[in-house]
Design an enzyme around this catalytic site. Structure first.
Site, PDB file in Angstrom:
ATOM      1  N   LYS A   1       0.853  -1.185   0.000  1.00  0.00           N
ATOM      2  CA  LYS A   1       0.000   0.000   0.000  1.00  0.00           C
ATOM      3  C   LYS A   1       0.892   1.238   0.000  1.00  0.00           C
ATOM      4  CE  LYS A   1      -3.967   2.054   2.444  1.00  0.00           C
ATOM      5  NZ  LYS A   1      -4.932   1.903   3.563  1.00  0.00           N
TER       6      LYS A   1
ATOM      7  N   SER B   1      -9.948   1.834   2.883  1.00  0.00           N
ATOM      8  CA  SER B   1      -9.087   2.613   2.005  1.00  0.00           C
ATOM      9  C   SER B   1      -8.054   1.784   1.249  1.00  0.00           C
ATOM     10  CB  SER B   1      -8.346   3.677   2.821  1.00  0.00           C
ATOM     11  OG  SER B   1      -7.464   3.073   3.764  1.00  0.00           O
TER      12      SER B   1
ATOM     13  N   SER C   1     -10.133  -0.793   7.085  1.00  0.00           N
ATOM     14  CA  SER C   1      -9.589  -0.597   5.742  1.00  0.00           C
ATOM     15  C   SER C   1      -8.869  -1.792   5.142  1.00  0.00           C
ATOM     16  CB  SER C   1      -8.645   0.615   5.729  1.00  0.00           C
ATOM     17  OG  SER C   1      -9.359   1.801   5.910  1.00  0.00           O
TER      18      SER C   1
END
Length: 481
Positions: free
Chosen positions: A74, A149, A173
């Protein structure tokens, strides 16, 4: 079941080299990610160099379980010499001078970094529609969101761009995207993994997590990235093999708590998947016990007061002077601050900064922020009391299957996507999401939560379930290299 171990066997037998495996994944990303948009930065040259090093280690017989295994990160984990953007214009050209503890631990194990993944800007969002680099599509249906997210992290693994990926979990998330994309993902106990080098959203909630197809792979990865870190005072040591220690043990006698009121209003297909999953756990020897979970709407309100307050403080550092985007037309210092932040942040980030500054204002502090912190303590105590009766609490990971892009542009509607995941973040407890079935031909996930540092119970429960009843093999066939 472990996809990592299958790849390990192929690498060790010489069926495939780390360089060949890396090239296969890179080719798949370049060929297929145009329609998904999960990768912000592809690290082709760096990945091939790391793969060559991994092959040398394997040839010398000094490999670890993870040597040569590809991974995607990420894009809020700092990677030395590689852009780290947090999917924001503010950090569009930021190249980290050091590695985060999470990415360094992966490198130390010999893993191959394929690239950096798209996300909601500064990890603020539940749909991955709030990115400077564009929305991410769900591989199961390109018109739908992958969740957020960590939507890029989920979409990439679901599409077969890597066997595992890193994510972060502030309010669900990793777990909500795992539900939308048919994956297993875990947020460990707060403090199990270091936040050093992880771009901050809300520091008392943020925690690194892992996506994979199987709970065993998630456990292997969490063992690799966890442990003490001298640069993060909230990071505590967990013993070696903390997450994998009980994977082979049966779950007979484990008590699963469930609040039926959280299930009755779900769509019928999700209710059916939940019922079937719990029946299968009973066949494995687990006991089901009714419990009462604290009011989830109160949890949601608490979360959306405290996290914007922490975000407002954390994002104050982006001022156009030290690093990050700087507006070139500003005529004085005050204008530089205003224009750089106005242009550099997206709408959702600015919304949360404004909420945070409002609740922290001296006239509002006691009415909002202070009361929310008090309620956080009360809810944490209530959840911990439940664990005096049960080993784990079961909840859905999301209130629906993945929805279409643009369906939840209203912020409050989008915030409700996290209603089942937020309690674990408020209380700092570990939680794992895993596939339990399908609704409208799209995957849906369930979720277990356990008391602090009982992460091993979660990985044990889901591994035993997946070994006997899981649907991961069907899902994995869509993605296998």
């Amino acid at each position: 079941m472990s996809y990592i171990k299958k790849l390990r066997a192929r690498l060790d037998s010489g069926e495939v080299t780390a360089v060949e495996l890396t090239k296969q994944y890179l080719a798949k990303i370049k060929d297929q990610d145009k329609s998904i948009n999960s990768v912000i930065t592809l690290c082709e040259a760096e990945a091939l160099k790391e793969a060559e090093n991994a092959d040398a280690i394997i040839s010398a017989g000094k490999q670890s379980l993870l040597t040569g295994i590809p991974i995607l990160h990420k894009d809020l984990f700092c990677t030395k010499g590689i852009k780290t953007t947090a999917a924001s214009k503010m950090l569009d050209n930021f190249v980290a001078p050091y590695d985060s503890t999470v990415t360094k631990n992966c490198k130390d194990q010999g893993m191959v970094t394929l690239g950096k993944l798209n996300m909601d800007e500064f990890a603020m969002g539940s749909t991955n529609e709030h990115s400077y680099y564009g929305a991410v599509s769900n591989p199961w249906d390109l018109d739908r969101v992958p969740g957020g997210s960590s939507g890029g992290s989920a979409a990439a693994v679901a599409a077969g761009f890597a066997p595992v990926s890193t994510g972060s979990d502030t309010g669900g998330s990793v777990r909500q995207p795992a539900s939308f994309c048919g994956l297993t993902a875990m947020k460990p106990t707060y403090g199990s993994t270091s936040r050093f080098g992880m771009v901050a959203f809300a520091s008392s909630f943020d925690q690194a997590g892992i996506f994979g197809h199987y709970a065993e792979d998630v456990a292997i990865m969490l063992d690799a990235i966890s442990g003490e870190c001298q640069y993060d005072s909230t990071c505590v040591g967990v013993k070696e093999n903390h997450f994998t220690q009980d994977l082979e043990k049966d779950i007979s006698g484990k008590v699963i708590g469930i609040d039926e009121s959280l299930i009755k209003d779900l769509p019928a297909q999700i209710q059916e998947a939940v019922s079937k999953t719990l029946d299968n756990f009973k066949k494995l020897g687990a006991e089901i016990k009714s419990v009462k979970v604290p009011d989830l709407k109160e949890a949601l309100s608490t979360y959306y007061i405290i996290t914007p307050a922490e975000a407002a403080a954390n994002l104050a550092r982006y001022d156009g002077i030290r690093y990050g985007y700087r507006n070139p037309e500003a005529r004085d210092l005050d204008e530089l601050y205003r224009k750089s932040r106005t242009d550099g942040f997206g709408e959702e980030v600015k919304r949360r900064i404004m909420i945070g500054n409002y609740v922290l204002a001296s006239s509002q502090y006691d009415s909002y922020y202070n009361k929310a912190q008090q309620l956080r303590k009360v809810m944490t105590d209530q959840i911990n009391q439940i664990f005096e009766q049960v080993d784990v609490i079961f909840m859905p990971a999301a209130p629906s299957e993945a929805f279409k892009k643009g369906d939840k542009l209203d912020p409050v509607s989008a915030y409700l996507s996290d209603i089942y995941t937020i309690p674990a973040n408020i209380s700092g407890l570990p939680a794992i999401a895993f596939p339990i079935g399908f609704a409208n031909d799209l995957p849906v996930g369930g979720q277990f939560m356990a008391k602090a540092f009982n992460d091993n119970v979660l990985t044990q429960m889901v591994t035993q379930y997946q070994n006997s009843y899981g649907i991961e093999e069907f899902i994995l066939e869509q993605a296998r290299i």
